[in-house]
Design a protein around this motif. Structure first.
Motif, PDB file in Angstrom:
ATOM      1  N   ILE A  86       0.837  -1.339  -0.078  1.00 26.37           N
ATOM      2  CA  ILE A  86       0.157  -0.039   0.188  1.00 26.37           C
ATOM      3  C   ILE A  86       0.955   1.129   0.011  1.00 26.37           C
ATOM      4  O   ILE A  86       0.785   2.049  -0.879  1.00 26.37           O
ATOM      5  N   CYS A  87       1.994   1.429   0.804  1.00 26.33           N
ATOM      6  CA  CYS A  87       2.914   2.268   0.808  1.00 26.33           C
ATOM      7  C   CYS A  87       3.451   2.607  -0.420  1.00 26.33           C
ATOM      8  O   CYS A  87       3.276   3.783  -0.939  1.00 26.33           O
ATOM      9  N   ARG A  88       3.843   1.493  -1.192  1.00 35.71           N
ATOM     10  CA  ARG A  88       4.386   1.692  -2.328  1.00 35.71           C
ATOM     11  C   ARG A  88       3.536   2.030  -3.500  1.00 35.71           C
ATOM     12  O   ARG A  88       3.679   2.995  -4.595  1.00 35.71           O
ATOM     13  N   LEU A  89       2.058   1.946  -3.239  1.00 37.17           N
ATOM     14  CA  LEU A  89       0.955   2.608  -4.180  1.00 37.17           C
ATOM     15  C   LEU A  89       0.950   4.028  -4.038  1.00 37.17           C
ATOM     16  O   LEU A  89       0.936   4.889  -4.970  1.00 37.17           O
ATOM     17  N   LEU A  90       0.861   4.404  -2.839  1.00 28.80           N
ATOM     18  CA  LEU A  90       0.532   5.795  -2.386  1.00 28.80           C
ATOM     19  C   LEU A  90       1.431   6.742  -2.680  1.00 28.80           C
ATOM     20  O   LEU A  90       1.094   8.037  -2.831  1.00 28.80           O
ATOM     21  N   VAL A  91       3.004   6.361  -2.924  1.00 36.25           N
ATOM     22  CA  VAL A  91       3.770   7.271  -3.229  1.00 36.25           C
ATOM     23  C   VAL A  91       3.866   7.762  -4.707  1.00 36.25           C
ATOM     24  O   VAL A  91       4.736   8.544  -5.051  1.00 36.25           O
ATOM     25  N   PHE A 106      -2.237  10.028   4.263  1.00 37.86           N
ATOM     26  CA  PHE A 106      -2.003   8.854   3.645  1.00 37.86           C
ATOM     27  C   PHE A 106      -0.741   8.647   2.881  1.00 37.86           C
ATOM     28  O   PHE A 106       0.423   7.892   3.177  1.00 37.86           O
ATOM     29  N   ARG A 107      -0.476   9.707   1.999  1.00 40.09           N
ATOM     30  CA  ARG A 107       0.659   9.804   0.993  1.00 40.09           C
ATOM     31  C   ARG A 107       1.821  10.247   1.897  1.00 40.09           C
ATOM     32  O   ARG A 107       3.000   9.590   1.813  1.00 40.09           O
ATOM     33  N   GLN A 108       1.764  11.165   2.928  1.00 45.83           N
ATOM     34  CA  GLN A 108       2.842  11.567   3.577  1.00 45.83           C
ATOM     35  C   GLN A 108       3.514  10.661   4.540  1.00 45.83           C
ATOM     36  O   GLN A 108       4.653  10.239   4.697  1.00 45.83           O
ATOM     37  N   PHE A 122      -4.419  -0.009  11.611  1.00 46.92           N
ATOM     38  CA  PHE A 122      -5.532   1.231  11.703  1.00 46.92           C
ATOM     39  C   PHE A 122      -5.518   2.087  10.528  1.00 46.92           C
ATOM     40  O   PHE A 122      -6.470   2.229   9.916  1.00 46.92           O
ATOM     41  N   MET A 123      -4.033   2.285  10.052  1.00 52.06           N
ATOM     42  CA  MET A 123      -4.005   2.973   8.643  1.00 52.06           C
ATOM     43  C   MET A 123      -4.512   1.946   7.428  1.00 52.06           C
ATOM     44  O   MET A 123      -5.319   2.624   6.843  1.00 52.06           O
ATOM     45  N   LEU A 124      -4.364   0.817   7.468  1.00 51.80           N
ATOM     46  CA  LEU A 124      -4.760  -0.146   6.460  1.00 51.80           C
ATOM     47  C   LEU A 124      -6.209   0.009   6.725  1.00 51.80           C
ATOM     48  O   LEU A 124      -7.160   0.175   5.618  1.00 51.80           O
ATOM     49  N   SER A 125      -6.951  -0.012   7.613  1.00 52.48           N
ATOM     50  CA  SER A 125      -8.665   0.054   7.933  1.00 52.48           C
ATOM     51  C   SER A 125      -9.045   1.366   7.611  1.00 52.48           C
ATOM     52  O   SER A 125      -9.863   1.326   6.867  1.00 52.48           O
ATOM     53  N   ASP A 126      -8.158   2.589   7.646  1.00 52.80           N
ATOM     54  CA  ASP A 126      -8.670   3.914   7.246  1.00 52.80           C
ATOM     55  C   ASP A 126      -8.806   3.994   5.855  1.00 52.80           C
ATOM     56  O   ASP A 126      -9.624   4.539   5.309  1.00 52.80           O
ATOM     57  N   LEU A 127      -7.528   3.400   5.102  1.00 51.61           N
ATOM     58  CA  LEU A 127      -7.497   3.660   3.765  1.00 51.61           C
ATOM     59  C   LEU A 127      -8.611   2.723   3.160  1.00 51.61           C
ATOM     60  O   LEU A 127      -9.157   2.947   2.418  1.00 51.61           O
ATOM     61  N   TYR A 128      -8.636   1.504   3.654  1.00 49.13           N
ATOM     62  CA  TYR A 128      -9.743   0.569   3.081  1.00 49.13           C
ATOM     63  C   TYR A 128     -11.026   1.080   3.306  1.00 49.13           C
ATOM     64  O   TYR A 128     -11.812   1.177   2.101  1.00 49.13           O
TER      65      TYR A 128
END
Length: 105
Positions: free
Chosen positions: A41-46, A59-61, A85-91
């Motif tokens: 997910i981090c690799r997608l977000l950047v 999310f991106r930062q 928690f971050m995964l849950s929020d992004l989901y």
């Protein structure tokens, strides 16, 4: 110039591979699969796509700082509950956008 990928479908596909609702994921115990998902997910977000640029900057930062090895962010994200928690929020965010027709808010 932003690219068209990754888009909402890329996130939906990635989360879909886990075949579960990520709403309560932050309460689940540490799991290598979630650590791997967080990294993906981090690799997608950047990546500078139109979809990514339209989502909340937090999310991106976080992803940028984590992948860059920012000491505070890496230390903070070592806690599985925080990563989950971050995964849950992004989901939740991606699925709400999907249900609302893809419009950012």
């Amino acid at each position: 110039m932003p690219a068209s990928k990754p888009d909402m479908d890329d996130y939906l596909d990635l989360f879909g591979r886990y075949q579960k609702d990520f709403g309560p994921a932050y309460m689940e115990p540490e799991d290598e699969r979630y650590r791997f998902l967080f990294d993906q997910i981090c690799r997608l977000l950047v990546q500078p796509s139109d979809f990514n640029l339209s989502m909340p900057q937090e999310f991106r930062q976080t992803a940028q700082r984590y992948l860059a090895g920012d000491e505070f962010t890496v230390s903070h994200m070592r806690d599985p509950q925080i990563r989950h928690f971050m995964l849950s929020d992004l989901y939740d965010y991606v699925h709400l956008r999907h249900k609302m027709g893809g419009k950012a808010w």
